[in-house]
Every structure is written in structure tokens, then in C-alpha cells.
Design a protein around this motif. Structure first.
Motif, PDB file in Angstrom:
ATOM      1  N   ALA A 146      -9.606  28.842  72.522  1.00 22.38           N
ATOM      2  CA  ALA A 146     -10.147  29.839  73.457  1.00 22.38           C
ATOM      3  C   ALA A 146     -10.089  29.311  74.885  1.00 22.38           C
ATOM      4  N   GLY A 147     -10.396  28.014  75.050  1.00 25.29           N
ATOM      5  CA  GLY A 147     -10.360  27.417  76.386  1.00 25.29           C
ATOM      6  C   GLY A 147      -8.955  27.377  76.965  1.00 25.29           C
ATOM      7  N   ALA A 148      -7.995  27.003  76.121  1.00 26.73           N
ATOM      8  CA  ALA A 148      -6.606  26.911  76.597  1.00 26.73           C
ATOM      9  C   ALA A 148      -6.056  28.301  76.928  1.00 26.73           C
ATOM     10  N   PHE A 149      -6.350  29.292  76.083  1.00 33.27           N
ATOM     11  CA  PHE A 149      -5.887  30.662  76.346  1.00 33.27           C
ATOM     12  C   PHE A 149      -6.531  31.223  77.615  1.00 33.27           C
ATOM     13  N   ALA A 150      -7.826  30.920  77.814  1.00 31.29           N
ATOM     14  CA  ALA A 150      -8.514  31.420  79.011  1.00 31.29           C
ATOM     15  C   ALA A 150      -7.887  30.833  80.266  1.00 31.29           C
ATOM     16  N   PRO A 208      -2.767  35.142  71.893  1.00 37.99           N
ATOM     17  CA  PRO A 208      -1.827  34.688  70.861  1.00 37.99           C
ATOM     18  C   PRO A 208      -0.513  35.478  70.842  1.00 37.99           C
ATOM     19  N   ASN A 209      -0.597  36.769  71.101  1.00 38.38           N
ATOM     20  CA  ASN A 209       0.619  37.599  71.116  1.00 38.38           C
ATOM     21  C   ASN A 209       1.655  37.156  72.139  1.00 38.38           C
ATOM     22  N   ASP A 210       1.200  36.424  73.164  1.00 39.35           N
ATOM     23  CA  ASP A 210       2.108  35.990  74.227  1.00 39.35           C
ATOM     24  C   ASP A 210       2.894  34.732  73.861  1.00 39.35           C
ATOM     25  N   ALA A 236       5.026  28.282  74.467  1.00 42.65           N
ATOM     26  CA  ALA A 236       4.757  27.539  73.232  1.00 42.65           C
ATOM     27  C   ALA A 236       3.318  27.054  73.242  1.00 42.65           C
ATOM     28  N   LEU A 237       2.754  26.962  72.047  1.00 42.12           N
ATOM     29  CA  LEU A 237       1.424  26.371  71.889  1.00 42.12           C
ATOM     30  C   LEU A 237       1.582  25.084  71.092  1.00 42.12           C
ATOM     31  N   ALA A 238       1.055  23.988  71.628  1.00 40.64           N
ATOM     32  CA  ALA A 238       1.055  22.708  70.908  1.00 40.64           C
ATOM     33  C   ALA A 238      -0.396  22.331  70.649  1.00 40.64           C
ATOM     34  N   HIS A 239      -0.709  22.090  69.380  1.00 38.19           N
ATOM     35  CA  HIS A 239      -2.109  21.832  69.024  1.00 38.19           C
ATOM     36  C   HIS A 239      -2.265  20.500  68.303  1.00 38.19           C
ATOM     37  N   GLU A 288      -5.667  30.464  61.962  1.00 37.38           N
ATOM     38  CA  GLU A 288      -6.864  31.311  62.015  1.00 37.38           C
ATOM     39  C   GLU A 288      -7.688  31.025  63.273  1.00 37.38           C
ATOM     40  N   ASP A 289      -8.010  29.740  63.476  1.00 35.11           N
ATOM     41  CA  ASP A 289      -8.936  29.378  64.558  1.00 35.11           C
ATOM     42  C   ASP A 289      -8.332  29.627  65.941  1.00 35.11           C
ATOM     43  N   LEU A 290      -6.997  29.592  66.039  1.00 37.50           N
ATOM     44  CA  LEU A 290      -6.342  29.843  67.324  1.00 37.50           C
ATOM     45  C   LEU A 290      -6.057  31.323  67.536  1.00 37.50           C
ATOM     46  N   GLY A 291      -6.411  32.149  66.543  1.00 37.06           N
ATOM     47  CA  GLY A 291      -6.345  33.594  66.739  1.00 37.06           C
ATOM     48  C   GLY A 291      -5.045  34.254  66.330  1.00 37.06           C
ATOM     49  N   PHE A 292      -4.208  33.565  65.533  1.00 34.41           N
ATOM     50  CA  PHE A 292      -2.943  34.168  65.118  1.00 34.41           C
ATOM     51  C   PHE A 292      -3.093  35.029  63.869  1.00 34.41           C
ATOM     52  N   CYS A 293      -4.242  34.881  63.186  1.00 36.82           N
ATOM     53  CA  CYS A 293      -4.580  35.787  62.091  1.00 36.82           C
ATOM     54  C   CYS A 293      -6.097  35.710  61.894  1.00 36.82           C
TER      55      CYS A 293
END
Lengths: 391, 128
Positions: free
Chosen positions: A268-272, A278-280, A368-371, A299-304
């Protein structure tokens, strides 16, 4: 009062390097780190003497930045040895962006190396030492095999609450292997089926050895400079649009809900900060120490939705040709996992966004998202990266 | 030997004597485990020792697979005590791989070579 959003896109990754992935007999941690660092600095079109910021972490050495500085002959004005396990090298991003923005330093090298697979000091010896220097007196007496048993407990709970199956978890490993088969740098590239995963040696129920990440040697490094300076360097800059880190617990027994990780907060912090959803995101690199990780982080990153991760990853949907490209290098499960994997997730994201990923290239990827994950689902750090047009 | 000052040593000494204790904060009334010097709920230091009822529910479970020579397979579970705190432990009976999430369990202090350890046994009546 400055806003984190002001830092969005203010720094860019301009160099990446890896060295010695897989088997590297005879090399030390530091040698693998130094070769990777050299490769990343050269990739950035810089010299080692241009580096004035240094971030690193080690599982074994608690004062690790000092020998790294000494070995590379650096004189950094910015030093970050934050150690939150495998996510450290993603967690190093935001403080380094601040240091660059403030003028404290201009070129930050983040680097890691581990000879875990081929080191003369075995994992068993390190495990015994850790019991003395980093005791967990409320868990060790029950003889879990850490970290595997902690993730196995989380998997058991996810299966109980949401009906997630061993087959769905196996599909995470199968997808990772399918990507690894397209990556010449990956350590395990033989074909892998769902049945192979299910019938592999059970380590800690419900996880078999093929639900667990590799044990390899290897090093990785990246170089970050200001967005302005990046434009004058040879490689296509990859901008850091968002980064956040969260820790809710150390021990798995102190985790409030084993099906919800602090990736919910870091994501949530990184997306904000990035001003994105997530769609982006075009592709994901998720720290897959165990197959359940990929499901939890989607799940936790909001992709489902929470609980849908098992169904989300089924039947090749995150494999090459699937609906969402995840862990395109083969991940910790099939590409590399020298003790801590986080930096390799970030490096693969950069290579994809540069268009350097060869056969496994995700066409037209701009974001890209790197986690990163650390400990036993203990630390989570999320980074969102983008090409110039996303800044 | 004088009484230990730190809560970790005190908790272990009590276990060694067969007593399983958890903490309760007299400021915020929250229960605390593992033992702390400072309440993780409210930040206070008014933590008192209490004997838990000893009953709880299995929250998560795994079987660590080991060769017979390394001690054989062993159960590792997370148990939620009825007081609301969670701990890692082992369900000693029935045999390890029969344990299911939701199983009601009762604590027992096992003392080996003078060192106490909290383990659990399944209660009649089974799962919640």
C-alpha cells in the motif's frame, strides 16, 4: 514538510550486475559480491571511484558494510547496513533516494554476495551458531526446521481457511521452472511437472523440497543515481516510483494472522508513493522463498482478493503465456537463492524494463513490481519501477 | 542463587519446576506471551504472572520430516491459548501427523534433564 511522493522517480537504477550464480566452488561471499559490484558499476558506465554511497547486508557478518567498503576501496558519504533479511536490498532503496535527493551522495552501490551452496561452512554449522548468537528461545526448543517450517505453518493455515491446495502451490513452482527454462542464467532448467513437486521429498508438511527455494551461490548488485544524472549514462534508466518496507513480527509464532503478511502495508505504501494501482503493473518479481509466498504476496499486494491466491496461480496463469508474468527469471525456486534473494528480484525487474530479458522478455513492459521478503514472513519491502514514460 | 531479574530466565525457572506461566498487563488487561519486560499492547511495565487455564486450539500445524537417526518426524504447531495468546509448541499425543487445525488441546509441562518445556495433548471432544 516534504512528501514521499516528491521522491517518486527522483532516482533511477542505471547499472545491474550478477556473478557466480549457482555453483561457485572456491569463491567467498566477498569475492562474489565484488565481482557483482564491478559488473553493476561497469554496466552503469561508471568507475568504482564514482561510488560515494554503499548499502549491503550479510547473514553472517553483523558489521558487513565495513569489510565491503575496505574490499572495494570506497570512501562513501552514505552507508546503509540495514539488515531485515532477504528484503534488505529492496528496503535500501528509499533511504538511498533521500540521500541522493539531499546531496549527501550521488551514486549508490547496493551489493550482495553469498557462497552458501559451496561454502566450506555448512548450513548446519551456521544454524547451530545462530542458536547461540541470535536465540529464539520460544521456538527453537520445538525443533522446527527454520525457515521452512514457518512457511509450512502459514501454508497449513491458508489451506485451512481458504481451501488452497498442494496442487495450486505446486503450480507456483511449475510456473517458476517454465520461466527458468527461458533464462540461461537460471540454476535449475530441467522440465518440472505438478506431480514432480507433489511427489518430491516432504520437508515440512505440506511443503516438499520443490516447494522450497534453491540453495545456490551467487552475487548481485545495482547502482542508483539521480534521475537527472541517469540521462547522461549509457543504459536506459529505470526509475524508482515507489518503495515501502514493513515489519510486524520476527517469529512466525508472533504473527497475528498467518494468512496476512505485512506486504499489505509495504505494498500500500509503495503504490501510494507511485500513485499507481495493481492494474498499472506489467510484471511482478515476488520473493518466492516457498511456493506459498507467491500466493500470499499476490493477495497482500492487491492482485487478487484474500484467499483467492491459490486459484489465481492455477494452471499456468503466472507462467510464460499466462495472464500475469510473475518471477520471469525463474525466481528463488528455480533461478537462484544464495541465502537472500531480494536483490535478484529487483535486478530481474530492471532487466525486463530495459528490454534485456531475451527469450523471457515480457513485450512492451513499462512498469514492474519487485517485492522482497525476509526472515519467516517477517519483513516485507515493495518497490515499483518504471521506464521514463511512467515518471 | 538469587531470583533472576529478567522475565525470560524467571519464566524458564518456573517451567523447570513444572509451572507454565504467561503474563497479564494490569494497565491494559491484555495477556502477553512470550514474556516481555514491556507490554507490547500498551507500552506499560505493569506485567503480572498468571497461570493460564492451559486449554487452547491448534491454529496451524506442520510435521517436520526427519530421518529416524535424527529423531524421526516431529509435530510443530502454533497453539492459541484461550487467554488469547499464541505460542509455538508440540502436540505430543496423539501421534504427530494426526493433529488437525481446530483441535482442542491442553498444556502439560514436560521436564527433561531439569529443563521444562510446554507441550500439548489433544482433548477429548476434538475440533471446534
Amino acid at each position: 514538510m516534504s512528501n514521499l511522493k516528491d521522491l517518486r522517480g527522483s532516482s533511477a537504477i542505471v547499472g545491474v550486475g550478477t556473478f557466480g550464480n549457482g555453483e561457485s566452488p572456491g569463491f567467498t561471499d566477498m569475492e562474489l559480491l565484488a565481482r557483482s559490484a564491478h559488473a553493476a558499476v561497469a554496466d552503469a558506465g561508471l568507475k568504482m571511484s564514482d561510488i560515494d554511497g554503499l548499502c549491503s547486508a550479510s547473514i553472517g557478518a553483523s558489521m558487513w558494510t565495513m569489510p565491503v567498503i575496505e574490499y572495494l576501496g570506497l570512501n562513501p558519504r552514505y552507508i546503509d547496513g540495514t539488515m531485515v533479511g532477504g528484503s534488505s536490498f529492496i528496503a535500501h532503496l528509499l533511504p538511498a533516494m533521500r540521500a541522493i535527493r539531499s546531496g549527501q551522495c550521488s551514486a549508490v552501490l547496493v551489493c550482495y554476495g553469498s557462497a552458501q551452496r559451496t561454502s566450506p561452512v555448512g548450513r548446519r554449522e551456521i544454524g547451530q551458531l545462530r542458536r547461540l548468537v541470535d536465540p529464539q528461545p520460544y521456538e527453537y526448543p520445538y525443533e522446527p526446521v527454520l525457515p521452512a517450517s514457518a512457511y509450512a505453518l502459514a501454508a497449513s493455515r491458508h489451506m485451512h481457511e481458504f481451501g488452497t491446495t498442494r496442487e495450486q502451490m505446486a503450480d507456483v513452482a511449475v510456473a517458476a521452472r517454465a520461466w527458468a527454462r527461458l533464462n540461461p542464467e537460471a540454476f535449475m532448467r530441467d522440465p518440472l511437472t505438478r506431480d514432480d513437486v507433489l511427489r518430491a521429498r516432504m520437508v515440512s508438511d505440506p511443503l516438499t523440497v520443490r516447494d522450497c527455494c534453491l540453495v545456490t551461490a551467487g552475487g548481485g548488485a545495482y547502482v542508483m543515481v539521480s534521475a537527472e544524472r541517469a540521462k547522461s549514462l549509457p543504459k536506459k534508466p529505470i526509475y524508482v516510483l515507489g518503495n515501502a518496507t514493513a515489519v510486524w513480527n520476527r517469529q512466525i509464532s508472533s504473527m497475528r494472522d498467518l494468512t496476512v503478511t505485512s506486504a499489505k502495508q509495504s505494498g500500500a505504501g509503495a503504490f501510494a508513493m507511485a500513485g499507481m494501482k495493481p492494474n498499472d503493473i506489467d510484471l511482478l518479481q515476488l520473493y518466492d522463498a516457498f511456493t506459498i509466498n507467491t500466493i500470499l504476496f499476490l493477495e497482500d499486494l492487491g492482485f487478487c482478493p484474500k484467499g483467492e491466491g491459490g486459484r489465481f496461480v492455477e494452471n499456468g496463469s503466472i507462467a510464460p503465456g499466462g495472464k500475469l508474468p510473475v518471477n520471469t527469471n525463474g525466481g528463488g525456486l528455480s533461478c537462484t537463492h544464495p541465502g537472500m534473494y531480494g536483490i535478484f528480484a529487483l535486478i530481474e525487474a530492471v532487466r525486463q524494463l530495459r528490454g534485456e530479458a531475451g527469450e523471457r522478455q515480457v513485450k512492451g513492459a513499462k512498469t514492474a513490481l519487485a517485492h522482497g521478503n525476509g526472515g519467516t514472513l517477517s519483513s516485507q519491502s515493495t518497490a515499483i519501477l518504471g521506464t521514463e514514460e511512467t515518471v | 542463587m538469587s531470583e533472576p531479574k529478567g522475565v525470560e530466565a524467571f519464566h524458564q525457572l518456573e517451567l523447570n519446576a513444572g509451572h507454565f506461566l504467561i503474563q497479564r498487563c494490569t494497565d491494559c488487561t491484555g495477556h502477553v506471551y512470550f514474556p516481555r519486560e514491556v507490554c507490547p499492547h500498551c507500552g506499560g511495565t505493569s506485567l503480572e504472572w498468571i497461570a493460564p487455564k492451559g486449554t487452547g486450539t491448534v491454529y496451524a500445524v506442520t510435521t517436520v520430516r526427519r530421518k529416524a537417526g535424527d529423531g524421526g518426524d516431529i509435530n510443530v504447531s502454533l497453539v492459541d491459548l484461550d487467554e488469547g495468546v499464541r505460542l509455538m509448541s508440540r502436540i505430543d499425543s496423539p501421534v504427530s501427523n494426526a493433529t488437525k487445525i481446530g483441535q482442542r488441546v491442553k498444556s502439560r509441562v514436560q521436564v527433561n534433564d531439569g529443563k521444562g518445556l510446554v507441550v500439548f495433548d489433544a482433548m477429548q471432544g476434538g475440533a471446534l
